[in-house]
Design an enzyme around this catalytic site. Structure first.
Site, PDB file in Angstrom:
ATOM      1  N   GLU A 139      31.165  47.940  38.460  1.00  0.00           N
ATOM      2  CA  GLU A 139      31.380  46.967  39.522  1.00  0.00           C
ATOM      3  C   GLU A 139      30.483  47.292  40.712  1.00  0.00           C
ATOM      4  O   GLU A 139      29.989  48.419  40.864  1.00  0.00           O
ATOM      5  CB  GLU A 139      32.861  46.989  39.941  1.00  0.00           C
ATOM      6  CG  GLU A 139      33.251  46.084  41.099  1.00  0.00           C
ATOM      7  CD  GLU A 139      32.954  44.618  40.852  1.00  0.00           C
ATOM      8  OE1 GLU A 139      31.751  44.248  40.804  1.00  0.00           O
ATOM      9  OE2 GLU A 139      33.912  43.832  40.750  1.00  0.00           O
ATOM     10  N   HIS A 165      36.850  42.352  33.000  1.00  0.00           N
ATOM     11  CA  HIS A 165      38.057  43.081  32.613  1.00  0.00           C
ATOM     12  C   HIS A 165      39.319  42.328  33.020  1.00  0.00           C
ATOM     13  O   HIS A 165      39.306  41.509  33.943  1.00  0.00           O
ATOM     14  CB  HIS A 165      38.064  44.472  33.254  1.00  0.00           C
ATOM     15  CG  HIS A 165      38.059  44.433  34.758  1.00  0.00           C
ATOM     16  ND1 HIS A 165      39.195  44.201  35.503  1.00  0.00           N
ATOM     17  CD2 HIS A 165      37.052  44.588  35.650  1.00  0.00           C
ATOM     18  CE1 HIS A 165      38.893  44.213  36.786  1.00  0.00           C
ATOM     19  NE2 HIS A 165      37.589  44.445  36.909  1.00  0.00           N
TER      20      HIS A 165
END
Length: 228
Positions: A87, A9
């Site tokens: 994550e 990202h």
């Protein structure tokens, strides 16, 4: 020829503030939006036709996926989302400034938590855990699957089954797949794809908003890789 595009990202608001983020849900920064937009432009400029996309349940990755597909004029392709691409969970470190953490715990200890392969950070509190369990994104999961904190090894253990059961199936069919995820979930995929050692993978730097392309054989062996 199967083609895999891995993209971390764009910079998040907490990246910009030097905070441990993990599973905390934060937005892209202005720079991050620009990075994600540019990633999509690069996909378009290189005439890459994406067949399917995978991303996590966290806004910064979801929004990056959106910008990539919008800028490459491919908003219509199917997008699949999974917590398994989230994550790494940084446990009790989440929300802490990294410099403050070094002052509190010592630089060497924080380095071990961040960069070792199989050492977990301190666990989150029960109160923090209950907040995740109440979140609609996660309340269907077995509590035993919800981490208190994770090492990179733990992240790999949850990512690879999703690769095997879902992502790889599209690649085996010869398709082009985008995975828009996070630094450590992407590290896990790279370790698996390239058979990187435990010692070496921790030093891999994953750029924000930079599409990394893998050209693969029909058996998903790596032929070539390059950044757009």
């Amino acid at each position: 020829m199967p083609k895999l595009i891995l993209c971390r990202h764009g910079q998040s608001e907490w990246n910009a503030k030097n905070l441990f983020t993990g599973w905390e849900d934060v937005n892209l920064s202005e720079q991050g939006i620009n990075e994600a937009t540019r990633a999509g432009e690069k996909v378009r400029e290189n005439n890459i036709d994406i067949d399917v996309a995978f991303t996590s349940l966290l806004t910064r990755a979801l929004d990056t996926t959106h910008y990539i597909l919008t800028e490459s004029k491919q908003q219509w392709i199917p997008v699949y989302k999974s917590w398994r691409l989230n994550e790494r969970h940084y446990g009790g470190l989440q929300g802490l400034n990294k410099d403050d953490a070094r002052k509190e715990f010592g630089e060497e200890q924080v380095h071990i938590w961040r960069r070792s392969y199989d050492v977990k950070p301190p666990a989150e509190t029960e109160e923090q855990r209950e907040a995740y369990l109440a979140d609609r994104r996660y309340n269907h999961l077995d509590k035993r699957m919800m981490p208190y904190s994770e090492s990179l090894k733990d992240t790999l253990v949850r990512v690879i089954p999703f690769w095997t059961d879902h992502i790889s199936q599209y690649l085996l069919d010869g398709q082009t797949v985008l995975v828009s995820a996070h630094g450590n979930s992407i590290r896990a995929l790279i370790k698996y794809l390239e058979d990187v050692s435990d010692e070496d993978i921790i030093n891999y730097e994953i750029k924000t908003g930079a599409p990394l392309v893998y050209e693969l054989t029909d058996d998903l062996e790596v032929i070539d890789k390059y950044y757009l």
